[in-house]
Design a protein around this motif. Structure first.
Motif, PDB file in Angstrom:
ATOM      1  N   PRO A  12     -14.147  -3.881   0.809  1.00 37.18           N
ATOM      2  CA  PRO A  12     -13.714  -4.029  -0.593  1.00 37.18           C
ATOM      3  C   PRO A  12     -12.360  -3.359  -0.812  1.00 37.18           C
ATOM      4  O   PRO A  12     -12.144  -2.204  -0.436  1.00 37.18           O
ATOM      5  CB  PRO A  12     -14.823  -3.313  -1.379  1.00 37.18           C
ATOM      6  N   ALA A  13     -11.429  -4.093  -1.400  1.00 44.32           N
ATOM      7  CA  ALA A  13     -10.099  -3.554  -1.655  1.00 44.32           C
ATOM      8  C   ALA A  13     -10.157  -2.479  -2.728  1.00 44.32           C
ATOM      9  O   ALA A  13     -10.997  -2.524  -3.638  1.00 44.32           O
ATOM     10  CB  ALA A  13      -9.162  -4.675  -2.082  1.00 44.32           C
ATOM     11  N   TRP A  14      -9.265  -1.512  -2.633  1.00 43.04           N
ATOM     12  CA  TRP A  14      -9.165  -0.500  -3.679  1.00 43.04           C
ATOM     13  C   TRP A  14      -8.840  -1.139  -5.013  1.00 43.04           C
ATOM     14  O   TRP A  14      -9.338  -0.724  -6.052  1.00 43.04           O
ATOM     15  CB  TRP A  14      -8.050   0.494  -3.325  1.00 43.04           C
TER      16      TRP A  14
ATOM     17  N   GLY B 179      -3.996  -5.975   3.859  1.00 44.44           N
ATOM     18  CA  GLY B 179      -4.974  -5.369   2.971  1.00 44.44           C
ATOM     19  C   GLY B 179      -4.513  -4.005   2.501  1.00 44.44           C
ATOM     20  O   GLY B 179      -3.318  -3.714   2.429  1.00 44.44           O
ATOM     21  N   ASP B 180      -5.473  -3.150   2.185  1.00 39.16           N
ATOM     22  CA  ASP B 180      -5.172  -1.768   1.802  1.00 39.16           C
ATOM     23  C   ASP B 180      -6.166  -0.852   2.514  1.00 39.16           C
ATOM     24  O   ASP B 180      -7.040  -1.332   3.254  1.00 39.16           O
ATOM     25  CB  ASP B 180      -5.191  -1.609   0.281  1.00 39.16           C
ATOM     26  N   PRO B 181      -6.060   0.468   2.339  1.00 41.64           N
ATOM     27  CA  PRO B 181      -6.981   1.352   3.078  1.00 41.64           C
ATOM     28  C   PRO B 181      -8.446   1.143   2.735  1.00 41.64           C
ATOM     29  O   PRO B 181      -9.324   1.563   3.506  1.00 41.64           O
ATOM     30  CB  PRO B 181      -6.506   2.758   2.665  1.00 41.64           C
ATOM     31  N   GLY B 182      -8.735   0.513   1.601  1.00 41.46           N
ATOM     32  CA  GLY B 182     -10.121   0.218   1.284  1.00 41.46           C
ATOM     33  C   GLY B 182     -10.632  -0.999   2.019  1.00 41.46           C
ATOM     34  O   GLY B 182     -11.751  -1.003   2.559  1.00 41.46           O
TER      35      GLY B 182
ATOM     36  N   TRP C 231      -0.244   6.686   0.072  1.00 46.01           N
ATOM     37  CA  TRP C 231      -0.984   5.544  -0.469  1.00 46.01           C
ATOM     38  C   TRP C 231      -2.370   6.004  -0.889  1.00 46.01           C
ATOM     39  O   TRP C 231      -3.190   6.404  -0.055  1.00 46.01           O
ATOM     40  CB  TRP C 231      -1.081   4.451   0.594  1.00 46.01           C
ATOM     41  N   THR C 232      -2.610   5.997  -2.191  1.00 46.41           N
ATOM     42  CA  THR C 232      -3.921   6.319  -2.744  1.00 46.41           C
ATOM     43  C   THR C 232      -4.390   5.156  -3.599  1.00 46.41           C
ATOM     44  O   THR C 232      -3.697   4.145  -3.733  1.00 46.41           O
ATOM     45  CB  THR C 232      -3.856   7.594  -3.608  1.00 46.41           C
ATOM     46  N   LYS C 233      -5.548   5.301  -4.210  1.00 40.66           N
ATOM     47  CA  LYS C 233      -6.061   4.231  -5.062  1.00 40.66           C
ATOM     48  C   LYS C 233      -5.203   4.021  -6.308  1.00 40.66           C
ATOM     49  O   LYS C 233      -5.241   2.944  -6.919  1.00 40.66           O
ATOM     50  CB  LYS C 233      -7.497   4.530  -5.485  1.00 40.66           C
TER      51      LYS C 233
ATOM     52  N   GLY D 126       3.921   4.703  -2.274  1.00 41.02           N
ATOM     53  CA  GLY D 126       5.374   4.793  -2.205  1.00 41.02           C
ATOM     54  C   GLY D 126       5.858   5.532  -0.977  1.00 41.02           C
ATOM     55  O   GLY D 126       5.072   6.158  -0.246  1.00 41.02           O
ATOM     56  N   PHE D 127       7.154   5.455  -0.745  1.00 40.77           N
ATOM     57  CA  PHE D 127       7.803   6.198   0.334  1.00 40.77           C
ATOM     58  C   PHE D 127       8.366   7.494  -0.258  1.00 40.77           C
ATOM     59  O   PHE D 127       7.810   8.563  -0.075  1.00 40.77           O
ATOM     60  CB  PHE D 127       8.881   5.344   0.990  1.00 40.77           C
ATOM     61  N   SER D 128       9.458   7.388  -0.998  1.00 38.69           N
ATOM     62  CA  SER D 128       9.977   8.573  -1.692  1.00 38.69           C
ATOM     63  C   SER D 128       9.604   8.517  -3.172  1.00 38.69           C
ATOM     64  O   SER D 128       9.194   9.507  -3.760  1.00 38.69           O
ATOM     65  CB  SER D 128      11.490   8.668  -1.516  1.00 38.69           C
ATOM     66  N   ALA D 129       9.717   7.342  -3.780  1.00 34.44           N
ATOM     67  CA  ALA D 129       9.278   7.147  -5.159  1.00 34.44           C
ATOM     68  C   ALA D 129       7.819   6.691  -5.168  1.00 34.44           C
ATOM     69  O   ALA D 129       7.256   6.342  -4.127  1.00 34.44           O
ATOM     70  CB  ALA D 129      10.166   6.120  -5.851  1.00 34.44           C
ATOM     71  N   SER D 130       7.213   6.695  -6.343  1.00 32.26           N
ATOM     72  CA  SER D 130       5.805   6.323  -6.461  1.00 32.26           C
ATOM     73  C   SER D 130       5.661   5.123  -7.392  1.00 32.26           C
ATOM     74  O   SER D 130       6.330   5.037  -8.431  1.00 32.26           O
ATOM     75  CB  SER D 130       4.994   7.501  -7.010  1.00 32.26           C
TER      76      SER D 130
END
Length: 655
Positions: free
Chosen positions: A503-505, A554-557, A573-575, A579-583
């Protein structure tokens, strides 16, 4: 094949196709023809199945012999899959190719393969290391060939043809007479269709050459490269990026730079870096290393291709003189021929000049060890400088040069923007590298064919065997030849797309990643002529990790491999944020990324991207097949589409 028959019948009955098609447009076929083609392909597939794994003696490898028959089935499948029936006799021609495959399968079942000994033109096939697809090539064999001696090989790149299919390519060459006035073996490259021999198309050229070498006795010192129009663009590109491979290069028309040819308006530094990968004008100085002849018709807009190279050489201080239709470079085996009052074709007078040029250099052959090396590059993707190998650059996508001269028993080498290189041990007793002298032939680590050097604060230092191994292990975590990005580079070698099954985040991201993978699969099939290699994340094996670049969607989920590698990636990368430097909000943003894989630093790991260009670029001019992203980007996604929020490059250590 029931799904195939149903699909074909539905396509043939589409009301929008009721009116007569224009030349070059796809044509509907009769439902009975669809059923017949499906039955023929089923029959051929059944004939090929028991042949797999068989051997056919010393002269013919089993997988090559099977590919020679299987490529006919592939030709039928692809013309049907994409409805590429462009002429009234397209179905009849497809049947001819399928019947040819059946005859070859019957021969192989009896343990014979007469086409491998045939003279004249023969369409053959090989299995590509990139995606396991069968790709066609064609060889013309002269009557004089008996395999007792190695023979010259002319590699010919075709021009753009919007109606080109595997069926059309096979029938253009199979059983055709050896062309008058030619010499040696002649190889025609399919190049996966119309891509100007870039990315997988470039790999296809070298895989076709390797296939020819496996099946015929080729003189490595007498391999010539030729092409016209799109093939000319390919010849300029491959000739100047790989100058030490060819006895000579002949490039007719085509294009040699992107910005003005494709009328690009973006003048950013990032785009300039991306264009430096392929633009032949940036590599014009490499004409010092290979005999190269350019051609253009006086009235052909593509005369500009060779004019660009002439202007680039002149800007570098190379003296040029023009007499009649021929421009020569003093001190270089370079000439440019202009066809008087000619459009997009070669006139007989110009062809005579070009033929004399290539025949002269074919007789001489390229030197095993050139006395002088003058090589420029902007990326370690192109790093072969004869007896010098560039291993790393200080600034990627900035001009780097190596100049080498063999002076008696000393190799004199000068560099710019190079931080690591290797020199063939056997070329001299010592090397004078940017003014520092080191032993070469007798250097420590004599088991290695090359001696490696690394740039440090005080100059250059040679590396013994242990230090060389340590450098290689360290280099595996840095950008280096064949592992330097950008994202599109991953699709020039063996790769595997990995589909997340969890399941995707964020549902929006999950739906987009599925649509993005589906779009990549459709484009790969139609424009790069293969089935996209795809597995579910739970089905990926250690052998896959060892042998292929992994492309994770996909994503980590949803994708367990993204979750596993995330701690080692240069991204947060969170739910809720990514981002790399910006979010950016993770609900509708995803990263596109390429790095050296944390699982296998000899391979790439790619996140959420296929090629960064798409269908409209394949269908436009081939100059549009340049990277749209560097190593990293944040994409804003919605439905099946995306826009770029930010993009750029990673540093030498993939950070």
């Amino acid at each position: 094949m029931r799904w195939l028959v149903v699909g074909l019948i539905c396509w043939t009955l589409t009301p929008a196709r009721a009116q007569a098609p224009k030349p070059g447009e796809k044509r509907p076929i009769d439902p009975a023809q669809a059923v017949d083609l499906a039955a023929r392909m089923d029959r051929l597939e059944g004939m090929l199945a028991p042949i797999k794994g068989r051997t056919f003696g010393e002269k013919v490898r089993g997988d090559d012999a099977l590919a020679d028959a299987s490529v006919m089935l592939k030709a039928g499948r692809w013309i049907v899959r994409h409805g590429e029936f462009y002429a009234e006799d397209s179905v009849a021609k497809t049947i001819r190719v399928l019947d040819l495959g059946a005859r070859r399968a019957e021969s192989l079942a009896r343990g014979i393969h007469p086409w491998t000994e045939a003279k004249g033109g023969s369409a053959r096939g090989f299995v590509s290391k990139i995606d396991g697809s069968v790709q066609p090539y064609a060889v013309y064999v002269p009557e004089s060939y008996d395999g007792s001696n190695r023979m010259r090989l002319d590699v010919i790149l075709h021009g753009r043809d919007a109606t080109l299919t595997e069926v059309k390519f096979v029938l253009a060459h199979e059983g055709k007479p050896y062309p008058k006035g030619e010499e040696g073996l002649i190889l025609h490259v399919f190049g996966r269709g119309n891509n100007a021999y870039r990315w997988a198309g470039e790999t296809d050229v070298f895989e076709a050459i390797d296939a020819a070498k496996r099946n015929y006795r080729v003189d490595d010192r007498r391999i010539l490269l030729r092409g016209f129009s799109m093939g000319g663009a390919g010849a300029w590109h491959l000739g100047l990026h790989h100058p030490f491979l060819w006895a000579s290069v002949e490039a007719g028309a085509g294009f040699t730079e992107t910005r003005s040819y494709a009328k690009l308006k973006d003048g950013s530094d990032d785009q300039a870096k991306r264009l430096r990968i392929y633009d032949a004008t940036d590599y014009a100085a490499n004409a010092r290393n290979v005999p190269i002849a350019g051609y253009g018709g006086e009235d052909d807009p593509q005369l500009k291709a060779s004019t660009n190279i002439v202007e680039a050489l002149r800007a570098q201080g190379v003296p040029l003189t023009t007499e009649g239709p021929v421009t020569k470079a003093q001190g270089l085996p370079f000439l440019r021929v202009v066809g008087a009052k000619m459009g997009h074709k070669i006139d007989p007078a110009s062809e005579a000049i070009l033929k004399a040029f290539r025949d002269d250099h074919a007789r001489e052959g390229r030197p095993e060890t050139p006395k002088s090396v003058r090589f420029s590059t902007y990326t370690t993707r192109y790093a072969n400088a004869g007896w010098i190998a560039i291993e790393s650059l200080r600034d990627l996508y900035a001009r780097a040069t190596v100049e080498g001269d063999l002076e008696g028993e000393t190799a004199v080498v000068r560099t710019e923007n190079v931080t690591a290189l290797a020199i063939d041990r056997g070329v001299a007793e010592s090397v004078k590298l940017d003014g520092q002298t080191f032993p070469l032939r007798s250097a420590i680590g004599g088991l290695l064919p090359r001696v490696s050097f690394r740039k440090i604060e005080t100059g250059w230092e040679p590396l013994d065997y242990r230090a060389s191994r340590a450098l290689q292990e360290n280099a595996a975590r840095t950008k280096r030849p064949g592992l330097q990005g950008p994202i599109d580079d991953a699709f020039s070698g063996a790769f595997l797309c990995v589909r997340g099954t969890g399941p995707a985040w964020n549902p929006n991201v999950g739906a987009w990643s599925k649509a993005r993978l589906d779009r990549f699969a459709a484009e790969w099939s139609e424009y790069l002529r293969g089935d996209l290699p795809v597995k579910d994340d739970r089905d990926v094996t250690p052998a896959d990790v060892e042998s292929r670049h992994l492309v994770l969607f996909g994503d980590p989920g949803s994708n367990s491999w993204i979750a596993r590698t995330l701690p080692d990636l240069p991204i947060s990368w969170t739910k809720t944020a990514v981002g790399f430097s910006a979010s950016y909000p993770a609900s509708d943003h995803v990263p596109a990324l390429i790095v050296a894989s944390p699982l296998n630093p000899l391979k790439y790991l790619v996140i959420n991207s296929g090629h960064t260009f798409g269908a409209k670029d394949f269908e436009g001019t081939n100059a549009l097949l340049y990277p749209r992203l560097g190593d990293r980007a944040i994409l804003r996604v919605g439905g099946s589409s995306e826009t770029t929020a930010e993009s750029g490059f990673l540093d030498a250590r993939w950070r």
